[in-house]
Design an enzyme around this catalytic site. Structure first.
Site, short mmCIF file in Angstrom:
data_model
loop_
_atom_site.label_atom_id
_atom_site.label_comp_id
_atom_site.label_asym_id
_atom_site.label_seq_id
_atom_site.Cartn_x
_atom_site.Cartn_y
_atom_site.Cartn_z
N CYS A 48 -29.26 -32.55 34.76
CA CYS A 48 -28.81 -32.64 33.37
C CYS A 48 -28.19 -31.34 32.89
CB CYS A 48 -29.96 -33.05 32.46
SG CYS A 48 -30.42 -34.77 32.65
N GLU A 55 -29.27 -28.30 32.22
CA GLU A 55 -29.87 -27.37 31.25
C GLU A 55 -30.44 -26.13 31.92
OE1 GLU A 55 -33.26 -30.45 31.81
OE2 GLU A 55 -31.09 -30.34 31.96
#
Length: 672
Positions: free
Chosen positions: A361, A363
């Site tokens: 994702c 992050e």
């Protein structure tokens, strides 16, 4: 002297047994908890929230105690008890939550007895840059990590680095009787790949020791899928490698192998996982991997990864923008920014110069073979800044404690012991901005970041370990934020009022309490004999804007805001846009924000017709109120034997959509 495991006092726990846990969204949070994170106890009953929190907190402080006593650093039992009580209260009241992996695995035999601390981490990255020397290692690392629930990113830099030789067909094949274990599955793939990469004795497999389909899996919960997914991946791998014998390993072959392994894990495993691949934006071969007209053979497994590119600062974004407008891929990662910056506000420091990629994702900035633990805070669930700063202390302490646990990979331990990377995340940003304003959010973020650096200095000294190379992130969240009644990460909701549909086995013990409380339950369309669908009405709160009200430029600006004032790792952000009005602006927007972001993905809004049992369905306030009136008190206290049930593929903690069910429903409904 016999070691005494850390334990909270029974008197303290008794004070929480009858407290109503603040689950969010009209029972949705509690249902997701019971379905996904509540473990079955020795007496056959499911954990209640106060018991899960106890297990997690005791497991955390037991890890600390083991470390402190093993290194003879001086354990203070009274101080630990006092600290653990505060952490317990913060988690119980959902001021912060460990990641889903932590809620499931912390304090269980997986960590306490088997020392499988890798299962506590969210994400990983592995590079193929040294594929000529590593050979099968990046592929088996991805498989092993995926099977313990860790999402894995990888790149294609090893393409063309060696020639696939193929096994020596003139030799008698070696028989490998596959043990009924995660290690056995991974070893079988290693042997198969090595036979092709090194040109050695071919291998054949005996699957008879693998437990039968439907039998329980004790460690990770759930039931076995049998040997079929593993046998299928062996066949798929042979097929793609046979076609490439005597050829240099290609970008397509690298991604094929990783995706095939991902499909096997999704089909054969219980815990969630995800993949992301990073490639060269100038490579037509890479860019067309998900063009199934050109690569029809990839359609059966290409979906297992998000495909992104390593964007170069200053590049021309026109071609990438056109592809994004068409289908939402590729995402972009600016490796130069990932290596060169922490928080953008702090300026260029280049301390993460070894970084090679990121997690599914995006992050987290990560080195090759590095894992990371994320933890989620909910600032809008706090009365004031002081309350939030205290929460950050214990959220940080949970994540830092996870770095004390060694993994079963030497390469991973080497980088993790050096970096001690963690990711303290924030969720419910849309709610906080609505209730308190963006100016107050900036103040909380800056004060919070400074506090975390002080905590890191103090606790790193106490543990006698290096300070964390980076400490903060914005993760996309999903099921964890649902527990707390929070919007995920920095994303705005699709609508204020909606129906959230959750799929359960028709035999799930959770169904009776839901029926008793008045929730609508019906057979799953197309899977009536095995699956039921529960409808939960949700109100995300008055005054909160929906994603339709927030333009593409504002979404990207908010991501840049969070990258500047909070995340020294990265901000996970999926920007939704109107292909007609905003699609032509994407190249300009990427050009503008490339110096403020480390990664971004974009998703075109689609005009897909409604179909039966959509995971999300927007409803009116009137419809919402009508549904809520039908609901009574929901209690799962007497539930017994509810095995973990989760969607089979997801991004990080986000298991929002059962894609296979949707496709089946669309097919049956005639929706294209």
């Amino acid at each position: 002297m016999e070691y005494k495991r850390f334990a909270l006092s029974d008197n303290f726990i008794d004070g929480y047994k009858r407290k109503r846990a603040p689950f969010g969204f009209n029972g949705l949070g509690e249902l997701v908890y019971m379905r996904t994170y509540s473990r079955i106890k020795d007496d056959g009953k499911n954990e209640m929230w106060y018991e899960t929190v106890r297990r997690v907190v005791e497991g955390t402080y037991n890890m600390q105690k083991n470390w402190i006593e093993h290194h003879q650093l001086g354990w203070n039992a009274w101080q630990a008890q006092r600290s653990a009580k505060v952490m317990y209260d913060k988690i119980f009241n959902m001021k912060f939550l460990p990641p889903g992996r932590g809620l499931w695995a912390m304090g269980t035999p997986l960590t306490e007895e088997r020392n499988l601390y890798a299962a506590l981490n969210n994400c990983a990255f592995v590079s193929t840059n040294n594929l000529k020397e590593d050979l099968s290692k990046p592929f088996t690392f991805l498989m092993d990590a995926s099977m313990v629930g860790v999402g894995v990113g990888f790149d294609t830099k090893g393409a063309e680095s060696f020639v696939i030789r193929g096994p020596k067909e003139d030799r008698e094949p070696e028989l490998y009787k596959i043990p009924d274990s995660r290690e056995g599955w991974v070893e079988s793939v290693r042997r198969l790949l090595d036979s092709y990469f090194l040109g050695i004795t071919p291998v054949v497999f005996d699957y008879t020791q693998i437990r039968k389909e439907g039998e329980p899996i004790k460690g990770f919960g759930g039931v076995s899928s049998g040997h079929k997914p593993l046998k299928e991946v062996h066949g798929l791998l042979r097929g793609v490698l046979d076609k490439n014998i005597s050829e240099p390993i290609s970008v397509t072959t690298i991604v094929d192998i990783m995706n095939m392994i991902g499909k096997c894990v999704v089909a054969g495993n219980v815990r969630r996982t995800a993949e992301i691949v990073f490639g060269d934006p100038q490579s037509e071969e890479y860019i067309n991997l998900k063009n199934y007209k050109k690569n029809p053979h990839r359609e059966q497994y290409g979906w297992t990864s998000n495909n992104s590119v390593f964007a170069e600062l200053g590049m021309n974004y026109k071609d990438i923008a056109e592809r994004i407008t068409d289908n939402g891929e590729p995402g972009l990662a600016w490796l130069e920014n990932m290596r060169g910056y922490g928080r953008m506000k702090n300026g260029h420091d280049h301390k993460d110069h070894r970084a090679a990629g990121g997690n599914p994702c995006l992050e987290q900035t990560l080195e090759s073979y590095e894992l990371c633990c994320l933890v989620e805070t909910f600032p809008d669930n706090h009365k004031d800044l002081d309350d939030y700063l205290t929460t950050l202390k214990y959220a940080y302490l949970y994540a830092k404690t996870v770095t004390l646990g060694k993994t079963h990979w030497s390469e991973t331990n080497r980088v993790m012991l050096r970096n001690r990377r963690i990711g303290c995340s924030v969720s419910g940003i849309a709610q906080f901005i609505t209730h308190r304003g963006q100016g107050e959010l900036k103040h909380w973020l800056e004060e919070g970041y400074c506090a975390l650096q002080k905590y890191d200095k103090g606790y790193s000294d106490w543990f006698a370990v290096p300070r964390s190379i980076k400490t903060t992130s914005v993760k996309p969240s999903g099921t964890v934020s649902l527990l707390a009644g929070s919007t995920p990460g920095l994303h705005y909701p699709e609508s204020r009022f909606y129906i959230r549909r959750i799929r359960l086995s028709v035999n799930s013990p959770l169904i009776k309490p839901l029926e008793k409380a008045g929730y609508k339950i019906e057979p799953a369309f197309g899977s009536e004999d095995s699956t039921a669908v529960v409808e939960v009405p949700v109100d995300v709160g008055e005054g909160i804007r929906t994603v339709n009200d927030v333009p593409m430029w504002e979404q990207m600006a908010l991501a840049a805001f969070m990258q500047r004032y909070w995340a020294d790792n990265q901000v996970s952000c999926t920007v939704t846009f109107d292909p007609k009005t905003e699609g032509p602006q994407i190249a300009t927007a990427l050009n503008y924000f490339q110096y403020q972001l480390k990664g971004i993905s974009l998703l075109p809004k689609s005009e897909v017709g409604a179909y039966r049992q959509m995971p999300y369905e927007e409803i009116t306030e009137k419809k919402y109120n009508e549904m809520v009136k039908q609901l009574k008190f929901l209690s799962f206290r007497q539930v017994k034997g509810a095995e973990a049930e989760i969607e089979k593929f997801c991004n990080n903690d986000t298991c929002e959509i059962d894609f296979e069910a949707i496709k089946e429903s669309q097919k049956l409904e005639g929706v294209k």
